[in-house]
Scaffold this motif. Sequence first.
Motif, PDB file in Angstrom:
ATOM      1  N   ILE A   4      28.211  42.541  36.028  1.00  0.00           N
ATOM      2  CA  ILE A   4      27.697  43.570  35.120  1.00  0.00           C
ATOM      3  C   ILE A   4      26.744  44.531  35.834  1.00  0.00           C
ATOM      4  O   ILE A   4      26.953  45.748  35.811  1.00  0.00           O
ATOM      5  CB  ILE A   4      27.039  42.943  33.875  1.00  0.00           C
ATOM      6  N   VAL A  43      32.642  37.753  34.762  1.00  0.00           N
ATOM      7  CA  VAL A  43      32.031  38.939  34.155  1.00  0.00           C
ATOM      8  C   VAL A  43      30.532  39.022  34.437  1.00  0.00           C
ATOM      9  O   VAL A  43      30.063  40.032  34.975  1.00  0.00           O
ATOM     10  CB  VAL A  43      32.296  38.982  32.628  1.00  0.00           C
ATOM     11  N   PHE A  44      29.787  38.005  34.070  1.00  0.00           N
ATOM     12  CA  PHE A  44      28.328  38.088  34.164  1.00  0.00           C
ATOM     13  C   PHE A  44      27.828  38.484  35.552  1.00  0.00           C
ATOM     14  O   PHE A  44      26.928  39.326  35.656  1.00  0.00           O
ATOM     15  CB  PHE A  44      27.673  36.790  33.697  1.00  0.00           C
ATOM     16  N   TYR A 102      36.958  44.145  31.192  1.00  0.00           N
ATOM     17  CA  TYR A 102      36.431  42.778  31.225  1.00  0.00           C
ATOM     18  C   TYR A 102      37.145  41.899  30.192  1.00  0.00           C
ATOM     19  O   TYR A 102      37.514  40.768  30.485  1.00  0.00           O
ATOM     20  CB  TYR A 102      34.938  42.759  30.895  1.00  0.00           C
ATOM     21  N   VAL A 111      34.049  47.436  29.464  1.00  0.00           N
ATOM     22  CA  VAL A 111      34.060  46.289  28.547  1.00  0.00           C
ATOM     23  C   VAL A 111      35.508  45.914  28.204  1.00  0.00           C
ATOM     24  O   VAL A 111      35.862  44.725  28.180  1.00  0.00           O
ATOM     25  CB  VAL A 111      33.240  46.599  27.268  1.00  0.00           C
ATOM     26  N   VAL A 154      31.494  52.982  30.024  1.00  0.00           N
ATOM     27  CA  VAL A 154      30.979  51.648  29.706  1.00  0.00           C
ATOM     28  C   VAL A 154      31.945  50.909  28.779  1.00  0.00           C
ATOM     29  O   VAL A 154      32.262  49.729  29.008  1.00  0.00           O
ATOM     30  CB  VAL A 154      29.561  51.729  29.106  1.00  0.00           C
ATOM     31  N   ASP A 180      28.498  46.509  38.647  1.00  0.00           N
ATOM     32  CA  ASP A 180      29.418  47.508  38.101  1.00  0.00           C
ATOM     33  C   ASP A 180      28.671  48.691  37.491  1.00  0.00           C
ATOM     34  O   ASP A 180      29.127  49.833  37.589  1.00  0.00           O
ATOM     35  CB  ASP A 180      30.372  46.882  37.080  1.00  0.00           C
ATOM     36  N   LEU A 181      27.525  48.440  36.888  1.00  0.00           N
ATOM     37  CA  LEU A 181      26.724  49.551  36.363  1.00  0.00           C
ATOM     38  C   LEU A 181      26.148  50.390  37.512  1.00  0.00           C
ATOM     39  O   LEU A 181      26.052  51.615  37.391  1.00  0.00           O
ATOM     40  CB  LEU A 181      25.624  49.042  35.438  1.00  0.00           C
TER      41      LEU A 181
END
Length: 186
Positions: A164, A160-161, A132, A129, A125, A167-168
């Motif tokens: 998220i 990015v938004f 990103y 970040v 994670v 990607d998780l």
Amino acid sequence: MPEKTASRLGTLDLTLVALFTALTAVCAWISVPVPAPFVQFTMQTFAIFAALLALGGRRGTYAVTAYLLLGAVGAPVFSNFRGGLGVLLGTTGGYILGFFFQALLYWLMTAKLGEGMKMKLAASVLGLVLCYAFGTAWYLVLYARTGSPMGLMTALSYCVFPFIIPDLLKLALALLLARRIEKYVQ
């Protein structure tokens, strides 16, 4: 016969690095086209997570580095079968280069703090970040050079938004894959 040291890569190690380098290229080709200035949705992130979680920090970082080097010399390993320095130096190249920093952070964290499941997840994670952050900074700088500067929140909303949650989910899939194949890659 000399002992194999921890710093040397054996045939299996090299094969796995090559396999995950190829997996990353194939995953880059799986993409959803979006209009500019949005960043394209690909499965590269899944492959990066899979390489790091399955191979560990060292071999995973080698796989990411090999992928980037192949793309830099022109092999069509990036999205839309593109390659070359032009892609890496373009507005979205920072996210691709960010994979390298993501891998380095993962390697550093797991080497220094252990390779337990919680540490692997935290390193994954935090690496995402970092990717990103590097990619967004790169995007902002290069986009501003086109003569039309963009605000941070706008760049985050483009780059990015929207990524998220996917990607998780890719991280969760990579974790499942890594757990399934761990006995074969050790």
